[in-house]
Design a protein around this motif. Structure first.
Motif, PDB file in Angstrom:
ATOM      1  N   ARG A 145       0.811  -1.222   0.000  1.00 32.61           N
ATOM      2  CA  ARG A 145       0.000   0.000   0.000  1.00 32.61           C
ATOM      3  C   ARG A 145       0.845   1.274   0.000  1.00 32.61           C
ATOM      4  O   ARG A 145       0.521   2.235  -0.722  1.00 32.61           O
ATOM      5  CB  ARG A 145      -0.971  -0.007   1.183  1.00 32.61           C
ATOM      6  CG  ARG A 145      -1.950   1.162   1.186  1.00 32.61           C
ATOM      7  CD  ARG A 145      -3.023   0.966   2.244  1.00 32.61           C
ATOM      8  NE  ARG A 145      -3.929  -0.110   1.855  1.00 32.61           N
ATOM      9  CZ  ARG A 145      -5.014   0.079   1.111  1.00 32.61           C
ATOM     10  NH1 ARG A 145      -5.320   1.289   0.697  1.00 32.61           N
ATOM     11  NH2 ARG A 145      -5.802  -0.928   0.811  1.00 32.61           N
ATOM     12  N   PRO A 146       1.945   1.374   0.774  1.00 31.18           N
ATOM     13  CA  PRO A 146       2.751   2.607   0.725  1.00 31.18           C
ATOM     14  C   PRO A 146       3.311   2.889  -0.668  1.00 31.18           C
ATOM     15  O   PRO A 146       3.305   4.038  -1.124  1.00 31.18           O
ATOM     16  CB  PRO A 146       3.877   2.328   1.730  1.00 31.18           C
ATOM     17  CG  PRO A 146       3.304   1.328   2.673  1.00 31.18           C
ATOM     18  CD  PRO A 146       2.441   0.452   1.821  1.00 31.18           C
ATOM     19  N   GLN A 147       3.779   1.828  -1.352  1.00 34.29           N
ATOM     20  CA  GLN A 147       4.277   2.019  -2.714  1.00 34.29           C
ATOM     21  C   GLN A 147       3.137   2.389  -3.659  1.00 34.29           C
ATOM     22  O   GLN A 147       3.299   3.231  -4.544  1.00 34.29           O
ATOM     23  CB  GLN A 147       4.971   0.737  -3.203  1.00 34.29           C
ATOM     24  CG  GLN A 147       6.275   0.418  -2.505  1.00 34.29           C
ATOM     25  CD  GLN A 147       6.107  -0.383  -1.226  1.00 34.29           C
ATOM     26  OE1 GLN A 147       5.010  -0.446  -0.647  1.00 34.29           O
ATOM     27  NE2 GLN A 147       7.177  -1.019  -0.772  1.00 34.29           N
ATOM     28  N   ALA A 148       1.967   1.761  -3.448  1.00 34.21           N
ATOM     29  CA  ALA A 148       0.815   2.052  -4.305  1.00 34.21           C
ATOM     30  C   ALA A 148       0.352   3.496  -4.135  1.00 34.21           C
ATOM     31  O   ALA A 148      -0.073   4.134  -5.103  1.00 34.21           O
ATOM     32  CB  ALA A 148      -0.333   1.088  -3.985  1.00 34.21           C
ATOM     33  N   ALA A 149       0.441   4.023  -2.912  1.00 34.61           N
ATOM     34  CA  ALA A 149       0.041   5.413  -2.674  1.00 34.61           C
ATOM     35  C   ALA A 149       0.952   6.366  -3.433  1.00 34.61           C
ATOM     36  O   ALA A 149       0.492   7.365  -4.003  1.00 34.61           O
ATOM     37  CB  ALA A 149       0.058   5.721  -1.181  1.00 34.61           C
ATOM     38  N   GLU A 150       2.244   6.070  -3.441  1.00 31.82           N
ATOM     39  CA  GLU A 150       3.170   6.922  -4.212  1.00 31.82           C
ATOM     40  C   GLU A 150       2.869   6.817  -5.700  1.00 31.82           C
ATOM     41  O   GLU A 150       2.869   7.824  -6.420  1.00 31.82           O
ATOM     42  CB  GLU A 150       4.623   6.534  -3.925  1.00 31.82           C
ATOM     43  CG  GLU A 150       5.107   7.024  -2.574  1.00 31.82           C
ATOM     44  CD  GLU A 150       6.608   6.945  -2.407  1.00 31.82           C
ATOM     45  OE1 GLU A 150       7.343   6.843  -3.427  1.00 31.82           O
ATOM     46  OE2 GLU A 150       7.073   6.998  -1.256  1.00 31.82           O
ATOM     47  N   LEU A 151       2.618   5.591  -6.177  1.00 34.11           N
ATOM     48  CA  LEU A 151       2.311   5.422  -7.591  1.00 34.11           C
ATOM     49  C   LEU A 151       1.017   6.140  -7.958  1.00 34.11           C
ATOM     50  O   LEU A 151       0.928   6.772  -9.017  1.00 34.11           O
ATOM     51  CB  LEU A 151       2.207   3.934  -7.924  1.00 34.11           C
ATOM     52  CG  LEU A 151       1.900   3.606  -9.391  1.00 34.11           C
ATOM     53  CD1 LEU A 151       2.971   4.168 -10.321  1.00 34.11           C
ATOM     54  CD2 LEU A 151       1.764   2.099  -9.583  1.00 34.11           C
TER      55      LEU A 151
END
Length: 253
Positions: free
Chosen positions: A155-161
């Motif tokens: 989720r943290p990486q997805a939020a940046e993406l």
């Protein structure tokens, strides 16, 4: 021997095939949801043109910046706001009254949600915009159509993406370092910088993806990026162009 020489001369790719696949799948999913809600993102730049509001206080600058980002990200109706950092306290747990979607005309939050920032971010527009955009993206990734690819652990990486998919890629890339505010390691305050969850290379690949997805010339992003990031975006664009050409050749044969 000849194969070894060819491999040696072949330019290295910016990121691995696994990284490419995750970023491409995520961007494609986000683009489908944007199209469903008739939302077209724009390439946001850290310039007066995109952030023209003037304010007479630090809190005013932060609030004006947040309001502008909400507009660009299709979240104008949502009750996100800020508090002065020296008065900041954790708000009562808010929840969604209904799934939050782009271009939604009703507020989906049960109460105002305070977006966090550090005073040092006011002197670093890239960091200020990116930390706000990523926090907004986390809320958009609450149970909704924008399910994070890779599950909760990603989720943290997805939020940046997602923040890149919504146009904030330049600021996300420029603020990808976590740096010290001076003094010894024990005084390290990560809020003075931004702890990146995607690598610079992944972020630059995502920027190139964003541009190709929306038929934008990637060169429009280059003047606003830190010098060492420009070559990464160029390499990513070349990678994507080559991949598209290979795919087209395969399906037409």
């Amino acid at each position: 021997m000849l194969t070894w020489l060819k491999n040696l001369m072949r330019p290295a790719e910016l990121i691995s095939a696994e990284q490419q696949q995750w970023l491409e799948q995520g961007m494609a999913q986000f683009n489908r949801v944007m199209a469903l809600h008739q939302f077209s993102p724009r390439l946001i730049t850290p310039t007066i043109k995109d952030f023209p509001s003037k304010a007479d206080s630090p809190e005013g600058i932060a609030l004006a910046t947040l309001q502008q980002i909400k507009q660009y990200m299709g979240l104008e109706q949502q009750s996100f706001t800020i508090k002065a950092p020296n008065q900041f306290d954790v708000s009562l747990p808010a929840h969604l009254l209904q799934p939050m979607v782009l271009n939604q005309k009703q507020n989906a939050l049960s109460q105002p949600v305070y977006i966090d920032y550090h005073p040092a971010h006011l002197n670093n527009p890239n960091a200020l915009v990116s930390v706000m955009a990523i926090q907004l993206s986390h809320w958009l990734l609450q149970p909704s159509e924008l399910d994070a690819i890779g599950g909760e652990q990603m989720r943290p990486q997805a939020a940046e993406l997602l923040s890149i998919a919504l146009g904030a890629g330049i600021m996300v890339a420029n603020s990808a370092f976590t740096f010290r505010g001076g003094g010894c390691g024990s005084c390290h305050n990560t809020k003075l910088g931004r702890k990146a969850m995607l690598s610079e290379a992944e972020t630059c690949y995502a920027i190139a993806l964003f541009c190709q997805s929306h038929d934008l010339d990637y060169k429009k992003a280059l003047p606003h990026l830190k010098p060492h990031l420009r070559s990464m975006v160029k390499m990513a664009n070349k990678q994507l162009t080559k991949k598209a050409a290979t795919h087209f050749k395969a399906i037409t044969q």
